[in-house]
Scaffold this active site. Structure first.
Site, PDB file in Angstrom:
ATOM      1  N   HIS A 190      -2.512  -0.816  -3.514  1.00 51.00           N
ATOM      2  CA  HIS A 190      -3.584   0.260  -3.175  1.00 51.00           C
ATOM      3  C   HIS A 190      -3.344   1.405  -4.214  1.00 51.00           C
ATOM      4  CE1 HIS A 190      -4.526  -1.829   0.966  1.00 51.00           C
ATOM      5  NE2 HIS A 190      -4.951  -2.720  -0.099  1.00 51.00           N
ATOM      6  N   ASP A 246      -5.178  -4.130   5.408  1.00 48.49           N
ATOM      7  CA  ASP A 246      -5.561  -5.239   4.287  1.00 48.49           C
ATOM      8  C   ASP A 246      -4.432  -6.368   4.093  1.00 48.49           C
ATOM      9  OD1 ASP A 246      -6.972  -6.374   2.180  1.00 48.49           O
ATOM     10  OD2 ASP A 246      -6.140  -4.802   0.863  1.00 48.49           O
ATOM     11  N   SER A 248       0.770  -1.186  -0.035  1.00 50.37           N
ATOM     12  CA  SER A 248       0.031  -0.084  -0.221  1.00 50.37           C
ATOM     13  C   SER A 248       1.006   1.325  -0.190  1.00 50.37           C
ATOM     14  CB  SER A 248      -1.017  -0.017   1.136  1.00 50.37           C
ATOM     15  OG  SER A 248      -1.865   0.838   1.263  1.00 50.37           O
TER      16      SER A 248
END
Lengths: 193, 283
Positions: A42, A135, A15
């Site tokens: 992401h 996540d 991310s």
């Protein structure tokens, strides 16, 4: 440590700080690298594929945006498009979905890891790099449950440490290593070193 | 290994049971996504196995209806992919302008956000009054919501942003009324839209369409069902009718690749060729 033939695919989730981190890994892998690599980074929902282009230019591996129904092949890197989840099907093909975001993310690392663990079971390597949020932590749990191998970037080398920390809290991670050791480790795990 | 193997068998049987009992055919849906939904329903229902869940599905229609909601793709937004709408206005609308009457089929319309987006575009281009939009979905619950045209107010900020990036000509606020935490779409947008039940896997052709919009539905289907649905679209389109798919969907490697030509490849707008394979064979 497992033997080379034990692995058939790598899934990677990253991310915040991802572009920089991936730049330390993807361009440094040889074109003969024997496993397909599937990546969820992401991204902002409105961002385009500049990110893929960027890596395509500087890599020995074939870097492409993941497309539905495409079979995954060694020597290729597949990156999830923004605003879609990326999943692995049992035919070892990729599929996309516009289902609800998971952990506020679409693409979500958990979705990729969960479906990849179903397909590749103990033959899967899952990697979590720098990032905010949690996540990927359910995803690595699934990979471990199915007998796969999990590597997490160590906190000192992570630009943002919440995501690697969440993964470490979720399971007993197989390897915690700094970013610069990712490439040699992957080469070792696949019998190339 | 055993668990996965058994689960996969159980899933096949569950989908078969649903088809035989209720007529909804999910057997050719991409498995990874369906499996995630089933396992999710299993976890929140505190059932022990998919076989147990199958029993519930067969004997309790309310439980089946819950699963049906899980299976239907209900995530959508207004003006999703602004680039698509921009291209539509630039490349397709001028062609549609040449017709006295326009028929559009929006297949897999879900809760209707993209149908109303299309209505807005047509209105701004002066075409709405001579257009009939058929908006279909297999899920009656989402169709009911679509007919109401009431959306959460919290989404309006995103929709406005999308609308502006789509090249919208008005103030987006002209198209809804805010009431409490809801945005109610302007009644005038509804008058030429018919919302109706239609299942792409099991139902038939809609005739003589000028344009079919089916975005982010085919990605959920396996190759055989994709081919079936594309065949359905081909048969439902006029010659040179337009087919609009999702930005990550493509006709490449499907049986119908050669029946269409790309008009705007990047946003996946195609046009039916005059000479499709069957036509050629019959000449």
């Amino acid at each position: 440590m497992k033997h080379q033939s034990d692995f058939e695919a790598i899934v990677l989730g990253v991310s915040t700080g991802g572009t920089k981190a991936l730049r330390m890994i993807i361009p440094n892998l040889p074109s003969t690298f024997p496993l397909p690599i599937v990546i969820v980074q992401h991204l902002h929902p409105h961002s385009d594929s500049y990110f893929v282009e960027d890596f395509r230019q500087c890599s020995n591996l074939i870097v492409e945006q993941a497309e539905e129904k495409v079979g995954i092949l060694p020597g290729h890197v597949y990156i999830a498009p923004s605003n879609y989840h990326l999943l692995l099907e049992c035919e070892r093909t990729l599929s996309l979905s516009v289902d609800e975001p998971v952990n506020f993310a679409r693409p979500s690392i958990d979705v990729l890891f969960d479906t990849a663990a179903e397909v590749f079971r103990e033959k899967l390597i899952g990697i979590i790099l720098t990032g905010a949020g949690k996540d990927g932590s359910a995803g690595v749990r699934k990979i471990k449950k199915n007998g796969g191998f999990v590597i997490v970037q160590n906190l000192d080398s992570a630009q943002v440490e919440t995501m690697p920390r969440a993964a470490m809290n979720a399971i007993d991670v197989d390897l915690v290593i700094p970013l610069e050791e990712m490439v040699p480790t992957l080469l070792r795990l696949t019998g190339m070193l | 290994m055993k668990t996965t193997e058994n689960e996969n068998i159980e899933i096949e049987m569950l989908l078969e049971a649903i088809y035989r009992k209720y007529g909804y055919d999910f057997r050719s849906y991409s498995r990874a996504s369906i499996k995630r939904r089933i396992l999710h329903r299993l976890a929140i229902s505190r059932l022990k196995s998919i076989s147990e869940l199958q029993h519930r599905v067969l004997y309790h229609i309310e439980f089946f209806e819950k699963l049906l909601m899980d299976f239907s793709i209900n995530v959508t937004e207004m003006f999703r992919d602004p680039e698509f709408y921009k291209t539509l206005v630039k490349e397709i609308i001028p062609v549609l302008q040449t017709f006295p009457y326009i028929k559009i089929w929006h297949a897999g319309c879900s809760t209707g956000e993209e149908v109303y987006s299309m209505a807005i575009i047509l209105k701004e281009e002066g075409l709405y009054d001579r257009t009939q939009i058929y908006a279909t979905d297999f899920n009656e619950v989402v169709l009911r919501q679509a007919r109401q045209g009431i959306f959460p107010l919290e989404r309006i900020k995103d929709y406005t942003y999308n609308y502006q990036r789509s090249g919208g000509k008005e103030s987006f606020a002209n198209y809804y009324t805010a009431k409490y935490d809801s945005a109610i779409v302007d009644q005038s947008l509804k008058k030429n839209i018919v919302f109706a039940g239609h299942n792409l896997a099991t139902d038939g052709v809609f005739g003589e369409m000028n344009m079919i919009v089916c975005r982010n539905v085919l990605i959920y289907f396996k190759k055989n069902l994709q081919n079936h649905v594309l065949g359905l679209f081909k048969a439902s389109l006029r010659h040179h009718g337009f087919l609009c798919l999702g930005t990550k969907e493509s006709l490449m490697f499907t049986e119908h690749e050669n029946d269409f030509e790309a008009v705007a490849g990047k946003v996946k707008i195609y046009r039916k060729k005059i000479k499709t394979l069957e036509n050629e064979a019959s000449i």
